[in-house]
Design a protein around this motif. Structure first.
Motif, PDB file in Angstrom:
ATOM      1  N   GLY A   6      43.214  35.246  18.126  1.00  0.00           N
ATOM      2  CA  GLY A   6      43.362  34.994  16.707  1.00  0.00           C
ATOM      3  C   GLY A   6      43.245  33.535  16.284  1.00  0.00           C
ATOM      4  N   VAL A   7      43.122  32.606  17.228  1.00  0.00           N
ATOM      5  CA  VAL A   7      43.020  31.185  16.891  1.00  0.00           C
ATOM      6  C   VAL A   7      41.663  30.663  17.335  1.00  0.00           C
ATOM      7  N   VAL A   8      40.845  30.319  16.384  1.00  0.00           N
ATOM      8  CA  VAL A   8      39.520  29.786  16.671  1.00  0.00           C
ATOM      9  C   VAL A   8      39.505  28.323  16.262  1.00  0.00           C
ATOM     10  N   ASP A   9      39.112  27.468  17.187  1.00  0.00           N
ATOM     11  CA  ASP A   9      39.042  26.022  16.935  1.00  0.00           C
ATOM     12  C   ASP A   9      37.602  25.672  16.631  1.00  0.00           C
ATOM     13  N   GLU A  10      37.349  25.239  15.402  1.00  0.00           N
ATOM     14  CA  GLU A  10      35.977  24.880  15.036  1.00  0.00           C
ATOM     15  C   GLU A  10      35.705  23.388  15.147  1.00  0.00           C
ATOM     16  N   GLY A  11      36.731  22.568  15.405  1.00  0.00           N
ATOM     17  CA  GLY A  11      36.514  21.129  15.381  1.00  0.00           C
ATOM     18  C   GLY A  11      36.968  20.362  16.607  1.00  0.00           C
ATOM     19  N   GLY A  12      37.526  21.018  17.585  1.00  0.00           N
ATOM     20  CA  GLY A  12      38.030  20.314  18.761  1.00  0.00           C
ATOM     21  C   GLY A  12      36.982  20.159  19.846  1.00  0.00           C
ATOM     22  N   PRO A  13      37.401  19.675  21.010  1.00  0.00           N
ATOM     23  CA  PRO A  13      36.479  19.459  22.134  1.00  0.00           C
ATOM     24  C   PRO A  13      35.676  20.717  22.472  1.00  0.00           C
ATOM     25  N   GLY A  14      34.400  20.513  22.697  1.00  0.00           N
ATOM     26  CA  GLY A  14      33.515  21.614  23.061  1.00  0.00           C
ATOM     27  C   GLY A  14      32.929  22.364  21.886  1.00  0.00           C
ATOM     28  N   THR A  15      33.190  21.903  20.680  1.00  0.00           N
ATOM     29  CA  THR A  15      32.666  22.590  19.505  1.00  0.00           C
ATOM     30  C   THR A  15      31.464  21.841  18.927  1.00  0.00           C
ATOM     31  N   ALA A  16      30.674  22.571  18.174  1.00  0.00           N
ATOM     32  CA  ALA A  16      29.518  21.948  17.520  1.00  0.00           C
ATOM     33  C   ALA A  16      29.963  20.858  16.565  1.00  0.00           C
ATOM     34  N   LEU A  17      31.047  21.097  15.837  1.00  0.00           N
ATOM     35  CA  LEU A  17      31.506  20.107  14.875  1.00  0.00           C
ATOM     36  C   LEU A  17      31.868  18.798  15.570  1.00  0.00           C
ATOM     37  N   MET A  18      32.562  18.873  16.678  1.00  0.00           N
ATOM     38  CA  MET A  18      32.929  17.636  17.372  1.00  0.00           C
ATOM     39  C   MET A  18      31.689  16.933  17.935  1.00  0.00           C
ATOM     40  N   GLU A  19      30.772  17.694  18.483  1.00  0.00           N
ATOM     41  CA  GLU A  19      29.549  17.082  19.023  1.00  0.00           C
ATOM     42  C   GLU A  19      28.751  16.386  17.920  1.00  0.00           C
ATOM     43  N   MET A  20      28.616  17.049  16.771  1.00  0.00           N
ATOM     44  CA  MET A  20      27.851  16.447  15.680  1.00  0.00           C
ATOM     45  C   MET A  20      28.628  15.304  15.020  1.00  0.00           C
ATOM     46  N   ASP A  21      29.943  15.382  15.019  1.00  0.00           N
ATOM     47  CA  ASP A  21      30.791  14.278  14.547  1.00  0.00           C
ATOM     48  C   ASP A  21      30.520  13.039  15.397  1.00  0.00           C
ATOM     49  N   GLN A  22      30.556  13.189  16.699  1.00  0.00           N
ATOM     50  CA  GLN A  22      30.334  12.051  17.590  1.00  0.00           C
ATOM     51  C   GLN A  22      28.897  11.525  17.470  1.00  0.00           C
ATOM     52  N   ALA A  23      27.937  12.424  17.355  1.00  0.00           N
ATOM     53  CA  ALA A  23      26.539  11.996  17.200  1.00  0.00           C
ATOM     54  C   ALA A  23      26.355  11.191  15.912  1.00  0.00           C
ATOM     55  N   ALA A  24      26.971  11.647  14.825  1.00  0.00           N
ATOM     56  CA  ALA A  24      26.858  10.931  13.551  1.00  0.00           C
ATOM     57  C   ALA A  24      27.524   9.561  13.632  1.00  0.00           C
ATOM     58  N   HIS A  25      28.711   9.505  14.221  1.00  0.00           N
ATOM     59  CA  HIS A  25      29.397   8.217  14.364  1.00  0.00           C
ATOM     60  C   HIS A  25      28.539   7.224  15.158  1.00  0.00           C
ATOM     61  N   ARG A  26      27.922   7.692  16.214  1.00  0.00           N
ATOM     62  CA  ARG A  26      27.105   6.802  17.048  1.00  0.00           C
ATOM     63  C   ARG A  26      25.833   6.360  16.337  1.00  0.00           C
ATOM     64  N   LEU A  27      25.207   7.257  15.604  1.00  0.00           N
ATOM     65  CA  LEU A  27      24.021   6.885  14.831  1.00  0.00           C
ATOM     66  C   LEU A  27      24.391   5.836  13.778  1.00  0.00           C
ATOM     67  N   ILE A  28      25.495   6.040  13.123  1.00  0.00           N
ATOM     68  CA  ILE A  28      25.954   5.076  12.126  1.00  0.00           C
ATOM     69  C   ILE A  28      26.285   3.747  12.790  1.00  0.00           C
ATOM     70  N   GLY A  29      26.774   3.788  14.034  1.00  0.00           N
ATOM     71  CA  GLY A  29      27.035   2.555  14.781  1.00  0.00           C
ATOM     72  C   GLY A  29      25.776   1.719  14.966  1.00  0.00           C
ATOM     73  N   VAL A  30      24.635   2.374  15.126  1.00  0.00           N
ATOM     74  CA  VAL A  30      23.363   1.644  15.232  1.00  0.00           C
ATOM     75  C   VAL A  30      23.088   0.912  13.918  1.00  0.00           C
ATOM     76  N   ALA A  31      23.267   1.613  12.798  1.00  0.00           N
ATOM     77  CA  ALA A  31      23.052   0.983  11.493  1.00  0.00           C
ATOM     78  C   ALA A  31      24.028  -0.169  11.279  1.00  0.00           C
ATOM     79  N   ALA A  32      25.279   0.014  11.669  1.00  0.00           N
ATOM     80  CA  ALA A  32      26.277  -1.054  11.520  1.00  0.00           C
ATOM     81  C   ALA A  32      25.928  -2.251  12.395  1.00  0.00           C
TER      82      ALA A  32
END
Length: 165
Positions: A126-152
């Motif tokens: 009954g408990v689904v984690d959509e944002g923690g480790p191993g989820t698409a949201l966390m992977e795309m969160d980290q990818a976005a942060h790193r891409l933005i780091g290039v711009a910064a």
């Protein structure tokens, strides 16, 4: 290569290393467990936890940026450091509030709604984690942060090296 170009390239490399490699430490280890679990909550409660997380994240990134660039003989102008730091901090807040980032990912422009729905983790019945480790949201969160780091890194380097020889 001219001296200015070599200096700018070295500075960009140093900043990119900091923004990319110090990022996981500041984002996941420095962040408190309470902020990690509550920063995506709606309203003031989530905003408060996200702001506190972004504050500690930004402090860590700033200290690391100054330490690394100073060790390499650079003295970053305050406006250059502030600009790159602001890009990282503001976008980090927006991404970590979760709902704006999820709307962006689900948009027709990005089209990752199916991936978000599919790549979740079932922690217990009954408990689904959509944002923690191993989820698409966390992977795309980290990818976005790193891409933005290039711009910064680019912005900080540009502001630090323009009009200097």
């Amino acid at each position: 290569m001219r001296h200015r170009s070599v200096r700018a390239l070295a500075l960009f490399g140093a900043l990119q290393a900091v923004f990319s490699d110090v990022h996981p430490y500041c984002d996941q280890i420095v962040q408190s467990s309470e902020d990690a679990s509550k920063k995506g909550l709606p309203g003031w409660e989530g905003a408060k936890h996200c702001a506190r997380h972004v504050t500690t994240y930004t402090a860590g990134q700033t200290v690391a940026s100054v330490a690394v660039t100073s060790a390499l003989g650079y003295r970053l102008p305050l406006r250059a450091l502030a600009a790159g730091t602001a890009v990282n901090a503001v976008t980090h807040y927006v991404i970590d509030r979760r709902e704006p980032f999820k709307r962006f990912l689900r948009s027709k422009f990005i089209g990752k709604g199916g991936y978000l729905a599919h790549a979740t983790v079932k922690r217990r019945e009954g408990v689904v984690d959509e944002g923690g480790p191993g989820t698409a949201l966390m992977e795309m969160d980290q990818a976005a942060h790193r891409l933005i780091g290039v711009a910064a890194s680019l912005l900080t380097t540009y502001l630090a090296t323009r009009n200097h020889d």
